[in-house]
Design an enzyme around this catalytic site. Sequence first.
Site, mmCIF file in Angstrom:
data_model
loop_
_atom_site.group_PDB
_atom_site.id
_atom_site.type_symbol
_atom_site.label_atom_id
_atom_site.label_comp_id
_atom_site.label_asym_id
_atom_site.label_seq_id
_atom_site.Cartn_x
_atom_site.Cartn_y
_atom_site.Cartn_z
ATOM 1 N N LYS A 1 4.923 0.797 -15.184
ATOM 2 C CA LYS A 1 5.361 1.909 -14.355
ATOM 3 C C LYS A 1 6.885 1.981 -14.367
ATOM 4 C CE LYS A 1 3.999 4.008 -9.955
ATOM 5 N NZ LYS A 1 3.266 3.808 -8.691
ATOM 6 N N GLU B 1 -10.855 3.431 1.656
ATOM 7 C CA GLU B 1 -10.827 3.847 3.051
ATOM 8 C C GLU B 1 -12.162 3.631 3.749
ATOM 9 O OE1 GLU B 1 -7.604 6.023 0.892
ATOM 10 O OE2 GLU B 1 -9.731 5.666 0.528
ATOM 11 N N ARG C 1 -11.662 10.449 3.815
ATOM 12 C CA ARG C 1 -12.509 9.743 2.849
ATOM 13 C C ARG C 1 -13.396 8.694 3.526
ATOM 14 N NH1 ARG C 1 -10.043 9.883 -2.542
ATOM 15 N NH2 ARG C 1 -10.540 7.683 -2.863
#
Length: 638
Positions: free
Chosen positions: A286, A372, A400
């Site tokens: 990244k 979640e 979610r």
Amino acid sequence: MPDTPLLDKVQSPADLRGLTDAQLRQVADELRAETIASVSQTGGHLGAGLGVVELTVALHAVFDTPRDRLIWDVSHQCYPHKILTGRRDRMRSLRQEGGLSGFTKRSESPYDPFGAAHSSTSISAALGFTMARELGGAPDPALGDAIAVIGDGAISAGMAYEALNNAGHLRKRMFVILNDNEMSIAPPTGAMSSYLSRIYTDKPVQDLKHAVKGALSYMPGPIQEGARRAKDLLKHATVGGTLFEELGFNYIGPIDGHDMDQLLWVLRTVQARADEPVLIHVLTKKGKGYGPAEDAADRGHARAKFDVVTGKQQKAKPNAPGYTKVFAQALIDEAGRDPNVVAVTAAMPDGTGLDLFANAHPDRMFDVAIAEQHGVTFCAGLAAGGMKPFCALYSTFLQRGYDQVVHDVAIQRLPVRFAIDRAGLVGADGATHAGSFDVAYLANLPGFTVMAAADEAELVHMVATAVAHDDGPIAFRYPRGEGEGVEMPERGVPIEIGKGRMIRQGSRVAILSFGTRLGEVQKACETLSAKGVTPTVADARFAKPLDREMILGLARDHEALITIEEGAIGGFGSHVAQLLADEGVFDHGLKFRSMVLPDIFIDQASPAAMYNVAAMNAPQIVDKVLSVLGEDSRAQSA
């Protein structure tokens, strides 16, 4: 502006397919420079895109997009993809009003076959496209292959495994690219991260394993059976790839995601030969290729505008502390007094402020990764075990876990504390990240207490209220960004459940605010006062239970009552209307209006501009008051 002579000739992915491999490497270098230059002027998600530059070029060069559906999970990493797919000239409008979305968006381009912004959906969508192809679906262009690109953080979510399991069972040709950059927004947590690390450690064994597997198809028939047994023996001698193969995928990797030669060879091979699901494990970095991003703790995940040379961001100094930090500090203070206070988040410790909590109370903060549903039920278990869990999630992500909120928390009346960040309209991330619905979907649950902070001082008191509340679940919501600049208390004091507060006393019309629109209400009152109208203003604090005494008193003493909230239809205003109807107040001629978010998804813009679209800023509040009082009031005030 970077020098990009070869990229300048690429108007669509089709132009990549006539280039040599050496030219594709040059395109990737130029694309990285162009991505950095674009995001420096607009801000946005930089690090994820820099990590997939080579992968993006290789995928578009090998596959026939848009006939082949390329689906980016979450799509933080889609900026290089947008540059290559005909949107380069609009990149300086990224995440701005009327400009390009910061995520993939179906209405924006045929190269965005599936919109995203929440994680772990790509494999399910790719399988849907695959089966639509198998069943003869015929959109324009006709369906080809489906390729899902999912990160190692996103693949930790249960939904990803549900999709892998289903795809492995159906055994149709499709491709999953596991983009393993060792972090999503924050460093990864959990067993899946450890598993992928072990695969990486066993890379020499994996190279041998896949050399055997690749050679298998070239062997004469009688020899292949013995070779398969040898391959299986080798497979079970190492952890690498076994999980994915047991789920029904042909596993390839790990390969270097920044080595264009490796990428092109592997992608061309599977594109030519695959007849079953294939998972390609790609290792990337990244922020790759830009020092300030590589050196940042979040690898340049989300940047404000910045200087390309230094990487220094152009962040305005806040006038007041941010709500997220206020919440975190208040929770730290409460945890210092109460050892039962624990905090849980789902892969968002920085975004929710729980990284600060973890520094103060490391043994009482749990990052459950992008999960979640699990996080909510985990909190339910903690509460049932006598702890005081704070489940800190963005409003959009709490959606979610809604089934778990209902079934595992509300029905059992467990005292889980929900700290709901990013409530209301959030700006550049647009509709996918707006906290529009939590009041409506929580306040309809029996036994749930729902609060909204009008300012940062109220937020401190609501944290204290949640700590003290053990009679069922409780939630408090607060927006993104800085507070109102009010005087802060030394410590939070619990608020009496279901009690609002009067802000100013007036006549004829009362405005009942729920949340941080109270600041706009007060601005509106200044304008109204100049026009000879003096509204009464109250801060409801609670959507459930309502302050019946205060609300019925406002209805009795005024000819009009207006509610305002940063939420959708069916929330606070609807509960107030139900109370007034049940008490027969409308029979006596009360004029009632409810200012809520309109029944549309509001596109990205500044929060102020979004609230203009929603007609919930001070000028629109003034108009609403004058309108409800009638044309005589308009004429009088004029």
